[in-house]
Design an enzyme around this catalytic site. Structure first.
Site, short mmCIF file in Angstrom:
data_model
loop_
_atom_site.label_atom_id
_atom_site.label_comp_id
_atom_site.label_asym_id
_atom_site.label_seq_id
_atom_site.Cartn_x
_atom_site.Cartn_y
_atom_site.Cartn_z
N GLU A 169 0.70 24.05 -8.59
CA GLU A 169 -0.46 23.71 -7.75
C GLU A 169 -0.12 22.79 -6.59
O GLU A 169 -0.94 22.61 -5.68
CB GLU A 169 -1.60 23.11 -8.59
CG GLU A 169 -1.49 21.65 -8.92
CD GLU A 169 -0.62 21.37 -10.13
OE1 GLU A 169 -0.73 20.27 -10.68
OE2 GLU A 169 0.18 22.25 -10.53
N GLU A 179 -0.86 -5.34 3.82
CA GLU A 179 -0.64 -4.02 4.44
C GLU A 179 -1.84 -3.57 5.27
O GLU A 179 -1.97 -2.39 5.58
CB GLU A 179 -0.34 -2.96 3.36
CG GLU A 179 0.81 -3.28 2.43
CD GLU A 179 2.19 -3.33 3.08
OE1 GLU A 179 2.28 -3.10 4.31
OE2 GLU A 179 3.17 -3.62 2.38
N HIS A 234 9.93 1.73 -2.63
CA HIS A 234 8.74 0.89 -2.61
C HIS A 234 7.51 1.59 -3.22
O HIS A 234 6.90 1.07 -4.15
CB HIS A 234 8.46 0.45 -1.16
CG HIS A 234 7.33 -0.51 -1.03
ND1 HIS A 234 7.28 -1.51 -0.10
CD2 HIS A 234 6.16 -0.62 -1.71
CE1 HIS A 234 6.18 -2.20 -0.23
NE2 HIS A 234 5.47 -1.67 -1.20
N HIS A 290 2.49 1.80 -6.23
CA HIS A 290 3.90 1.72 -6.58
C HIS A 290 4.18 2.70 -7.72
O HIS A 290 4.45 2.28 -8.85
CB HIS A 290 4.27 0.29 -6.97
CG HIS A 290 4.18 -0.70 -5.85
ND1 HIS A 290 4.46 -2.04 -6.01
CD2 HIS A 290 3.87 -0.53 -4.54
CE1 HIS A 290 4.31 -2.67 -4.83
NE2 HIS A 290 3.94 -1.77 -3.92
N HIS A 312 -2.36 2.76 -1.33
CA HIS A 312 -0.93 2.47 -1.48
C HIS A 312 -0.66 2.09 -2.93
O HIS A 312 -1.28 1.14 -3.45
CB HIS A 312 -0.54 1.32 -0.55
CG HIS A 312 0.82 0.75 -0.82
ND1 HIS A 312 1.97 1.53 -0.85
CD2 HIS A 312 1.24 -0.51 -1.06
CE1 HIS A 312 3.01 0.76 -1.11
NE2 HIS A 312 2.60 -0.48 -1.25
P1 13P Z 1 -0.72 -7.22 -1.10
O1 13P Z 1 -0.92 -8.01 -2.37
O2 13P Z 1 -0.66 -8.11 0.12
O3 13P Z 1 -1.73 -6.11 -0.98
O4 13P Z 1 0.72 -6.55 -1.16
C1 13P Z 1 1.07 -5.70 -2.22
C2 13P Z 1 2.00 -4.63 -1.80
O5 13P Z 1 2.12 -3.64 -2.50
C3 13P Z 1 2.76 -4.76 -0.54
O6 13P Z 1 3.35 -3.58 -0.16
ZN ZN Z 2 3.62 -2.19 -1.91
#
Ligand code: 13P
Ligand code: ZN
Length: 274
Positions: A169, A116, A210, A141, A139
């Site tokens: 908040e 990413e 995602h 999950h 980023h």
């Molecule tokens: P990477 O291991 O390449 O960082 O990918 C993980 C991920 O969450 C892709 O969206």
């Molecule tokens: Zn991801």
């Protein structure tokens, strides 16, 4: 100074481990980037290599020319960042055209920066051009945010308002709101462009089915932002699990009163009557 002793590297590792402990980073899920300050890169210069091969980023980020970034490696596990940072993370330098990068430290057992990287660098560029203080893009999950992308309309207005209503908040922590990207193939230019468009308006972009991207000035603010958004999502998931509607909630007038007393501006588009 040794790279691993530098405070910015310590802060990066702590944030990665915090995310792992929250359960937001199964396997290699998620990635983290930090735009390194000039004095910080100077402090570790002796350990940086200069003979790395230049590789295409896949996008052009002219405002990032010559800058250095600390990023997680592709396929690397957040779970291992604290235990084996030299294998899991790397420092990269971006070339003068903003088109290529090379690895200057880390990923000692091979590999490349996160898949990413285009999204991270484009988001960091958008933020830098608006506010030089922004340095972190994260980023994760996060479970409950992902769950909500199956049941709420994928609209900025709906996600923002529903998250705001779940914790008092929230409008203070993210007064600009959150953006939503419909399902897209991860890892490429297209999703990077879509996310960076949202980052012009918000500090949070949710990727349907995602995860989410957050941007901030430092590790505390950026982690705290993701944590607040995910906590609110968790409350919404719990509420929706009990019953589909609310008996009472934070009203539009409540939001206006909060905005006045806390000195934040809440965009009208989120304060619609339901
Ligand atoms: P990477 O291991 O390449 O960082 O990918 C993980 C991920 O969450 C892709 O969206
Ligand atoms: Zn991801």
């Amino acid at each position: 100074m040794k790279v691993l002793n530098a405070p910015f590297v310590q802060g990066f590792m702590r944030m990665a481990d915090d995310g792992w402990q929250q359960g937001w980073h199964e396997r290699n899920g998620g990635n983290l980037s930090y735009r390194i300050r000039t004095e910080e890169i100077e402090s570790v210069r002796e350990e940086l290599k200069k003979d790395g091969e230049w590789k295409e980023i896949g996008i052009t980020v002219p405002a990032m020319a010559g800058e250095y970034f600390l990023v997680t490696g592709s396929g690397k596990y957040f779970r291992n960042v604290m235990r084996d940072p030299e294998d899991s993370i790397c420092i990269i330098e971006v070339d003068q055209a903003g088109e290529k990068y090379r690895i200057c430290w880390g990923l000692v057992n091979g590999g490349r920066p996160t898949s990413e990287l285009p999204s991270h660098l484009m988001n960091l560029e958008v933020k830098k051009l608006q506010n030089e203080k922004y340095r972190v893009v994260y980023h994760c999950h996060a479970t409950n945010i992902i769950a909500l992308t199956f049941v709420l309309p994928l609209k900025d207005e709906v996600f923002t308002r529903e998250l705001w209503e779940m914790a008092t908040e929230c409008p203070v922590v993210f007064p600009d709101g959150v953006g939503v990207v419909e399902w897209m193939v991860p890892g490429g230019r297209e999703i990077a462009v879509a996310t960076s468009e949202l980052m012009k308006k918000y500090d949070v972009a949710i990727w349907a089915h995602h995860g989410m991207f957050c941007a901030g000035e430092d590790f505390d603010l950026t982690f705290g932002l993701a944590h607040t958004v995910e906590k609110s999502a968790e409350i919404l998931v719990k509420m929706l699990s009990m019953r589909p509607d609310k008996l009472q909630t934070i009203t539009v007038q409540n939001f206006k009163d909060l905005a006045r007393d806390f000195g934040v501006t809440l965009p009208e588009k989120f304060l619609y009557e339901k």
